[in-house]
Every structure is written in structure tokens, then in C-alpha cells.
Design a protein around this motif. Structure first.
Motif, PDB file in Angstrom:
ATOM      1  N   ARG A   1     -19.654  -1.726 -12.073  1.00 37.50           N
ATOM      2  CA  ARG A   1     -20.111  -2.410 -10.861  1.00 37.50           C
ATOM      3  C   ARG A   1     -21.639  -2.306 -10.762  1.00 37.50           C
ATOM      4  NH1 ARG A   1     -17.752  -0.165  -5.588  1.00 37.50           N
ATOM      5  NH2 ARG A   1     -15.770  -0.323  -6.706  1.00 37.50           N
ATOM      6  N   HIS A   2     -22.267  -3.357 -10.272  1.00 36.68           N
ATOM      7  CA  HIS A   2     -23.727  -3.437 -10.142  1.00 36.68           C
ATOM      8  C   HIS A   2     -24.438  -3.463 -11.500  1.00 36.68           C
ATOM      9  CE1 HIS A   2     -27.612  -3.225  -8.218  1.00 36.68           C
ATOM     10  NE2 HIS A   2     -27.924  -2.112  -8.848  1.00 36.68           N
ATOM     11  N   HIS A   3     -23.706  -3.711 -12.564  1.00 39.26           N
ATOM     12  CA  HIS A   3     -24.293  -3.776 -13.904  1.00 39.26           C
ATOM     13  C   HIS A   3     -23.840  -5.053 -14.609  1.00 39.26           C
ATOM     14  CE1 HIS A   3     -24.743   0.580 -13.225  1.00 39.26           C
ATOM     15  NE2 HIS A   3     -25.587   0.614 -14.238  1.00 39.26           N
ATOM     16  N   GLY A   4     -24.675  -5.527 -15.510  1.00 42.42           N
ATOM     17  CA  GLY A   4     -24.298  -6.631 -16.379  1.00 42.42           C
ATOM     18  C   GLY A   4     -23.768  -7.832 -15.645  1.00 42.42           C
ATOM     19  N   GLU A   5     -22.590  -8.298 -16.067  1.00 38.77           N
ATOM     20  CA  GLU A   5     -21.977  -9.496 -15.493  1.00 38.77           C
ATOM     21  C   GLU A   5     -20.927  -9.170 -14.424  1.00 38.77           C
ATOM     22  OE1 GLU A   5     -22.492 -12.498 -19.315  1.00 38.77           O
ATOM     23  OE2 GLU A   5     -20.629 -11.369 -19.121  1.00 38.77           O
ATOM     24  N   SER A   6     -20.840  -7.910 -14.055  1.00 40.21           N
ATOM     25  CA  SER A   6     -19.954  -7.529 -12.946  1.00 40.21           C
ATOM     26  C   SER A   6     -20.719  -7.632 -11.632  1.00 40.21           C
ATOM     27  CB  SER A   6     -19.440  -6.094 -13.144  1.00 40.21           C
ATOM     28  OG  SER A   6     -18.620  -6.010 -14.300  1.00 40.21           O
ATOM     29  N   ASN A   7     -20.009  -7.672 -10.519  1.00 36.21           N
ATOM     30  CA  ASN A   7     -20.708  -7.745  -9.236  1.00 36.21           C
ATOM     31  C   ASN A   7     -20.772  -6.364  -8.574  1.00 36.21           C
ATOM     32  OD1 ASN A   7     -18.151  -7.396  -8.156  1.00 36.21           O
ATOM     33  ND2 ASN A   7     -18.075  -9.368  -7.114  1.00 36.21           N
ATOM     34  N   GLY A   8     -21.255  -6.341  -7.346  1.00 35.05           N
ATOM     35  CA  GLY A   8     -21.434  -5.082  -6.641  1.00 35.05           C
ATOM     36  C   GLY A   8     -22.904  -4.844  -6.344  1.00 35.05           C
ATOM     37  N   ASP A   9     -23.210  -4.562  -5.092  1.00 37.15           N
ATOM     38  CA  ASP A   9     -24.600  -4.377  -4.686  1.00 37.15           C
ATOM     39  C   ASP A   9     -25.146  -2.995  -5.027  1.00 37.15           C
ATOM     40  OD1 ASP A   9     -24.733  -6.934  -3.530  1.00 37.15           O
ATOM     41  OD2 ASP A   9     -23.878  -6.210  -1.639  1.00 37.15           O
ATOM     42  N   TYR A  10     -24.240  -2.035  -5.222  1.00 38.59           N
ATOM     43  CA  TYR A  10     -24.694  -0.658  -5.397  1.00 38.59           C
ATOM     44  C   TYR A  10     -23.992   0.038  -6.561  1.00 38.59           C
ATOM     45  CZ  TYR A  10     -26.150  -1.587  -0.590  1.00 38.59           C
ATOM     46  OH  TYR A  10     -26.697  -2.148   0.533  1.00 38.59           O
ATOM     47  N   GLY A  11     -24.713   0.974  -7.166  1.00 36.34           N
ATOM     48  CA  GLY A  11     -24.125   1.882  -8.138  1.00 36.34           C
ATOM     49  C   GLY A  11     -24.042   3.258  -7.505  1.00 36.34           C
ATOM     50  N   THR A  12     -22.903   3.920  -7.631  1.00 36.40           N
ATOM     51  CA  THR A  12     -22.692   5.179  -6.923  1.00 36.40           C
ATOM     52  C   THR A  12     -22.440   6.363  -7.868  1.00 36.40           C
ATOM     53  OG1 THR A  12     -20.338   4.687  -6.603  1.00 36.40           O
ATOM     54  CG2 THR A  12     -21.859   4.024  -4.853  1.00 36.40           C
ATOM     55  N   PHE A  13     -22.854   6.238  -9.117  1.00 38.55           N
ATOM     56  CA  PHE A  13     -22.842   7.349 -10.071  1.00 38.55           C
ATOM     57  C   PHE A  13     -21.460   7.975 -10.273  1.00 38.55           C
ATOM     58  CE2 PHE A  13     -27.187   6.586  -9.179  1.00 38.55           C
ATOM     59  CZ  PHE A  13     -27.910   7.057 -10.270  1.00 38.55           C
ATOM     60  N   GLY A  14     -20.433   7.181 -10.111  1.00 37.38           N
ATOM     61  CA  GLY A  14     -19.077   7.644 -10.376  1.00 37.38           C
ATOM     62  C   GLY A  14     -18.186   7.723  -9.156  1.00 37.38           C
ATOM     63  N   TYR A  15     -18.765   7.728  -7.962  1.00 35.50           N
ATOM     64  CA  TYR A  15     -17.970   7.887  -6.738  1.00 35.50           C
ATOM     65  C   TYR A  15     -16.926   6.769  -6.620  1.00 35.50           C
ATOM     66  CZ  TYR A  15     -16.792   8.693  -1.838  1.00 35.50           C
ATOM     67  OH  TYR A  15     -16.128   8.941  -0.654  1.00 35.50           O
ATOM     68  N   TYR A  16     -17.375   5.513  -6.712  1.00 38.19           N
ATOM     69  CA  TYR A  16     -16.450   4.389  -6.726  1.00 38.19           C
ATOM     70  C   TYR A  16     -16.106   3.959  -8.149  1.00 38.19           C
ATOM     71  CZ  TYR A  16     -17.118   3.741  -1.692  1.00 38.19           C
ATOM     72  OH  TYR A  16     -17.143   3.929  -0.330  1.00 38.19           O
ATOM     73  N   GLU A  17     -17.005   4.211  -9.078  1.00 31.69           N
ATOM     74  CA  GLU A  17     -16.785   3.799 -10.463  1.00 31.69           C
ATOM     75  C   GLU A  17     -15.539   4.440 -11.076  1.00 31.69           C
ATOM     76  OE1 GLU A  17     -21.095   3.049  -9.586  1.00 31.69           O
ATOM     77  OE2 GLU A  17     -19.621   4.598  -9.106  1.00 31.69           O
ATOM     78  N   LYS A  18     -15.186   5.637 -10.611  1.00 31.44           N
ATOM     79  CA  LYS A  18     -13.980   6.288 -11.152  1.00 31.44           C
ATOM     80  C   LYS A  18     -12.725   5.497 -10.775  1.00 31.44           C
ATOM     81  CE  LYS A  18     -13.691   9.453  -7.206  1.00 31.44           C
ATOM     82  NZ  LYS A  18     -14.124  10.784  -6.739  1.00 31.44           N
TER      83      LYS A  18
END
Length: 308
Positions: A118-135
């Protein structure tokens, strides 16, 4: 003429406003950081095309985790073995940057799945949370990969680098069944790694601003910094974990992986501190053969028989 009290009050107000402004600015650097474009990451990886590393053209797929749409590649191995690996890229990168690890498992007949966080490349998402939601994105990715490939979830492993490594370890918070995790250059917790890099960029005065910045970032991205800590998640791990970290990592000290290793319960774990001068997340770039040897030994000892 202004009294001393009034002057002090004005100075104090200005100082508080300055702190809030600096905190707001730094919070953007924390959770809405700039990411590399797909083309930039491809050039940085020095991998010109899939064929160069023995991969076929992948199937382009999108999968959902709530409101987040994640762009992915599915590489179906023609050997059709019931084993698979999810590959997770590093901070500000894309799925192209993680392909350097693909041959480690493609040669074994395993299918592969890589996606932009999320928030990287061709994915969407306004924020990166360092694993909190990414997990939770990763948890969904394992489910989705299993659905499209027919590979049982317990026969799917995860390999992550840096930001992706930290996410892969935090998967222990939400999932028990997994073949294994291989984590290259993970940080032990979000706060310490960000503050270290901030001091290197802006000097120690940034530590005055960082508590405010973290609080603003938490409000914006609706998460908790204190709960974003692979070292805490590692204590819950029920799957085998291999940690890889260069002793000369200039961004995240190798001691982070040592602390994570010590937190993992049981004996289904291994750590490989490389000592050939590799930069952050570049152990495999600078000595592929030695990393391959360590991964092969780990897989032989701990992975399901389908990986053999």
C-alpha cells in the motif's frame, strides 16, 4: 512597551507553532513519504526483464484488502509443485525490486507472488504504516495466492526485504499457519529506525520534534506507532524464521535482527549475519552464492517437504 511576561508568552506561542509546523512536516516524511516509480525501481534493480532471471511473463492481478487495492504479479511455475512464496519489497520500492530473490524458489518448482505494498508502486493508499496495516495486506495476499494457485496456505512461505521483512515478521500477529518467513534487513521497531535516520539527516534537535510528528502521523494514518514493532511480533511466531542482515548495514544496524532473533520462541529459527561489506538489503546482490547456500540449508531443515 511590552512587558517581559507578554514577550515570553509571544515567544512561547511562536515556539509551539514552530514545533507544530515542524511536526506536521516530519509526519509527512513518516507516513506519506515519496516512493519510487515503477521505471525507477526497474532501473535501480538492474534486472532488465523477467527472462534475464529465468522467469516467464507473469499474470497481472489486483486483489483487495478492504478499500486498499494492491497490484500484483503471479508467476505460475510449470512444475506445478504445491509450494509457493510471497515476495515483499522494501521501503519506497516496488515489486520489481524484490525479483532478485525469485530464482531461490523458482528453481525448486515453486510458484511466486509479488505485489506493491500500500502507498507504493501501482497499489493505492495514502499512507505507509511500516507493517501496522501492511501485515493484514500480507495476510490477505497469502489467502489470495492460495486461492488462485491451489497451494495450501501452510505450504506458502514469505520472503521480505527491509520494510517488507518487518511486515513479514509482523504477520505473526495475525497468522499462525505459514511455511516460513525469510526476513532480510528488518528493523526491530518503527520508532527507533525512523528516529535513527532522522538524526542522521537533520541532527539531534529533530528528537524534540519527533514525538509530535509521530502523534500527528498516528492521527493521519489511524494507527499506533508503539504497536508497529517486529521485535514484539516475533515473540508470537509459530512458523520458522530466517533472519539475514549485513554487519555493515548503514541504514538499519544488524543488532536489530539479533534482538528479533532472541525474541523468537523455540528453535525453529536461524540468523545469518553477512560479513562481506554489503550495504542495506544488498547481501544477495554482493554474494548470491552464500545467501543461496544459507537459504537452501534453512529450507532443508525447516520448510515443508513440498519445498525440497
Amino acid at each position: 512597551m511590552l512587558s517581559k511576561k507578554r514577550v515570553f508568552a509571544i515567544v512561547l506561542i511562536l515556539f509551539v507553532l514552530l514545533l507544530l509546523y515542524a511536526g506536521e512536516y516530519f509526519s509527512k516524511e513518516i507516513v506519506s513519504f515519496r516512493v519510487r516509480s515503477f521505471a525507477e525501481d526497474q532501473a535501480r534493480s538492474k534486472i532488465k526483464n523477467m527472462k534475464e532471471i529465468g522467469l516467464p511473463e507473469p499474470e497481472n492481478l489486483r486483489f483487495q484488502n478492504g478499500s486498499i487495492s494492491l497490484q500484483s504479479w503471479f508467476f505460475k511455475n510449470p512444475k506445478r509443485k504445491k509450494c509457493g512464496v510471497v515476495l515483499l519489497h522494501g521501503h519506497t520500492g516496488t515489486r520489481w525490486g524484490i525479483l532478485k530473490y525469485a530464482p531461490l524458489f523458482w528453481k525448486r518448482g515453486c510458484s511466486l507472488f509479488a505485489y506493491d505494498a500500500r502507498h507504493h508502486g501501482e497499489s493505492n493508499g495514502d499512507y505507509g504504516t511500516f507493517g501496522y496495516y501492511e501485515k493484514t495486506d500480507l495476510d490477505r495476499a497469502v489467502d489470495y495466492f492460495s486461492e488462485i494457485s491451489g497451494i495450501p496456505e501452510e505450504q506458502i512461505g514469505v520472503l521480505g526485504e527491509s520494510y517488507g521483512a518487518a511486515t513479514s515478521i509482523q504477520l505473526a500477529d495475525v497468522r499462525k499457519e505459514l511455511a516460513f518467513v525469510i526476513a532480510e534487513s528488518s528493523y526491530k521497531d518503527m520508532r527507533s529506525v525512523i528516529e535513527k535516520r532522522a538524526v542522521e539527516l537533520y541532527g539531534f534537535p529533530i528528537l524534540i520534534v519527533s514525538p509530535i510528528a509521530f502523534q500527528i502521523a498516528e492521527i493521519k494514518a489511524k494507527f499506533h506507532v508503539s504497536e508497529t514493532a517486529p521485535v514484539r511480533s516475533a515473540a508470537k511466531a509459530e512458523f520458522p524464521i530466517l533472519l539475514i542482515h549485513s554487519k555493515t548495514d548503514e541504514l538499519t544496524p544488524y543488532e536489530h535482527s539479533v534482538e528479533i532473533f532472541e525474541a523468537i520462541p523455540g528453535n525453529r529459527k536461524s540468523i545469518f549475519i553477512t560479513e562481506w561489506g554489503a550495504p542495506h538489503s544488498r547481501s544477495i546482490n554482493t554474494n548470491y552464492a552464500e545467501v543461496e547456500k544459507k537459504v537452501d540449508a534453512f529450507v532443508k531443515e525447516f520448510a515443508p517437504k513440498e519445498f525440497q
